[in-house]
Design a protein around this motif. Structure first.
Motif, mmCIF file in Angstrom:
data_model
loop_
_atom_site.group_PDB
_atom_site.id
_atom_site.type_symbol
_atom_site.label_atom_id
_atom_site.label_comp_id
_atom_site.label_asym_id
_atom_site.label_seq_id
_atom_site.Cartn_x
_atom_site.Cartn_y
_atom_site.Cartn_z
ATOM 1 N N ALA A 91 0.839 -0.967 -0.124
ATOM 2 C CA ALA A 91 -0.126 0.073 0.070
ATOM 3 C C ALA A 91 0.847 1.352 0.027
ATOM 4 O O ALA A 91 0.546 2.297 -0.820
ATOM 5 N N GLY A 92 1.857 1.189 0.939
ATOM 6 C CA GLY A 92 2.893 2.385 1.003
ATOM 7 C C GLY A 92 3.543 2.478 -0.383
ATOM 8 O O GLY A 92 3.598 3.864 -0.980
ATOM 9 N N GLU A 93 4.108 1.515 -1.034
ATOM 10 C CA GLU A 93 4.697 1.581 -2.425
ATOM 11 C C GLU A 93 3.664 2.258 -3.420
ATOM 12 O O GLU A 93 3.980 3.080 -4.322
ATOM 13 N N ALA A 94 2.418 1.747 -3.542
ATOM 14 C CA ALA A 94 1.319 2.477 -4.426
ATOM 15 C C ALA A 94 1.251 4.125 -4.168
ATOM 16 O O ALA A 94 1.260 5.023 -4.866
ATOM 17 N N MET A 95 1.397 4.369 -2.892
ATOM 18 C CA MET A 95 1.197 5.997 -2.456
ATOM 19 C C MET A 95 2.341 6.687 -3.128
ATOM 20 O O MET A 95 2.265 7.523 -3.681
ATOM 21 N N VAL A 96 3.675 6.201 -2.766
ATOM 22 C CA VAL A 96 4.762 7.128 -2.973
ATOM 23 C C VAL A 96 5.273 6.836 -4.405
ATOM 24 O O VAL A 96 5.782 7.964 -4.957
ATOM 25 N N GLU A 97 4.719 5.764 -5.127
ATOM 26 C CA GLU A 97 4.865 5.820 -6.417
ATOM 27 C C GLU A 97 4.144 6.748 -7.342
ATOM 28 O O GLU A 97 4.357 7.624 -8.142
ATOM 29 N N ALA A 98 2.816 6.884 -6.849
ATOM 30 C CA ALA A 98 1.769 7.771 -7.448
ATOM 31 C C ALA A 98 2.272 9.286 -7.343
ATOM 32 O O ALA A 98 2.211 10.088 -8.167
ATOM 33 N N VAL A 99 2.710 9.628 -6.016
ATOM 34 C CA VAL A 99 3.108 10.717 -5.672
ATOM 35 C C VAL A 99 4.297 11.271 -6.433
ATOM 36 O O VAL A 99 4.661 12.160 -6.917
ATOM 37 N N ASP A 100 5.158 10.390 -6.561
ATOM 38 C CA ASP A 100 6.478 10.599 -7.204
ATOM 39 C C ASP A 100 6.086 10.855 -8.769
ATOM 40 O O ASP A 100 6.817 11.799 -9.655
ATOM 41 N N LYS A 101 4.903 10.230 -9.393
ATOM 42 C CA LYS A 101 4.690 10.394 -10.720
ATOM 43 C C LYS A 101 4.042 12.022 -10.783
ATOM 44 O O LYS A 101 4.144 12.519 -11.641
ATOM 45 N N VAL A 102 3.352 12.383 -9.658
ATOM 46 C CA VAL A 102 2.480 13.492 -9.944
ATOM 47 C C VAL A 102 3.472 14.752 -9.534
ATOM 48 O O VAL A 102 3.443 16.030 -10.298
ATOM 49 N N ALA A 103 4.273 14.668 -8.493
ATOM 50 C CA ALA A 103 4.939 15.790 -7.912
ATOM 51 C C ALA A 103 6.024 16.301 -8.787
ATOM 52 O O ALA A 103 6.744 15.401 -9.603
#
Length: 256
Positions: A91-103
């Motif tokens: 779950a954490g990996e999904a969060m940080v990967e999505a944030v990395d793509k957006v930020a």
């Protein structure tokens, strides 16, 4: 000034040379920052485990031309539990990967930082369904980025639902008259579950576990929608969709 202070959440890191690492950090005031942590891979590194993914840290950095340099790091919140359980890690990996793509690098986005911090705090409490927390997080992230799917009314004409068609390209559910050729048939329970976790706070989302067929259908809708609008494949989704202990819980009844 060349030296600046920040607090941030470590998204990822990779090796540089024999002893260094490049860490990617979402900071509160400076957006996404890529910085070198020198000597971090040495046995007696002064950074130790302070710059591991998911860690909330206070930093002192030196601004460089292409990469900044971490000169000091202190842990604010380690989020140890998130790194100790497979479901929480996924779950954490999904969060940080999505944030990395957006930020965006050095583009301040306080709301994005606070959303990620809230997501990790929700996972740290060991929810019944960690994947549901991540999926609720993804819906909130898409909303923050201006791409929240329409789930209660036709995304094209605004006609109130329920509707039986869904298209990522059209922005969500669509009525029969507006649905284009790429739209797929969807069930009411799957749409209602996505709508429920999108509206719930992240802690509550972890208690909303539907029947497995509903979950699979809703995931296909959500993951396809996220990848379409981010224009990127999400490697973490394969881990997030793996069967977990959450499937053993009794399903929570969702609003009809």
């Amino acid at each position: 000034m060349p030296l600046y202070k920040e607090q941030g959440i470590v998204l990822r890191s990779h090796k540089l040379g024999e002893a260094d690492k490049i860490v990617t950090i979402l900071t509160q005031g400076s957006g996404k920052v890529r910085a070198v942590a020198k000597g971090i891979r040495k046995t007696h590194s002064r950074f130790g485990a302070r710059l591991e993914p998911f860690t909330h840290v206070s930093l002192l950095l030196y601004r460089g031309k292409s990469l900044d340099t971490v000169t000091q790091a202190e842990i604010v919140t380690p989020f140890i539990r998130v790194r100790q359980d497979f479901d929480l890690i996924a779950a954490g990996e999904a969060m940080v990967e999505a944030v990395d793509k957006v930020a965006q690098e050095h583009e301040r986005n306080v709301r994005l930082f606070l959303l990620l911090l809230s997501g990790l705090r929700a996972l740290e409490r060991r929810p019944a369904d960690a994947a549901a927390v991540a999926e609720g997080f993804l819906l909130k992230l898409m909303s923050l980025s201006g791409f929240h799917p329409s789930l209660s009314a036709c995304a094209v004409c605004g006609a109130p639902g329920p509707h039986e068609w869904f298209s990522a390209g059209q922005g969500g559910v669509a009525c029969r008259g507006c649905a284009e050729h790429d739209a797929g048939r969807v069930s009411g329970p799957a749409v209602r579950w996505l709508d429920a976790i999108g509206r719930a706070d992240l802690e509550s989302a972890g208690e909303l576990t539907p029947d497995l067929p509903v979950r699979r259908e809703a995931r296909a809708m959500l993951y396809g929608f996220v990848e379409y609008h981010l224009e990127r494949r999400m490697r973490s989704f394969a881990l997030l969709a793996r069967p977990s202990t959450a499937t053993a819980h009794e399903p929570t009844l969702l609003p009809t």
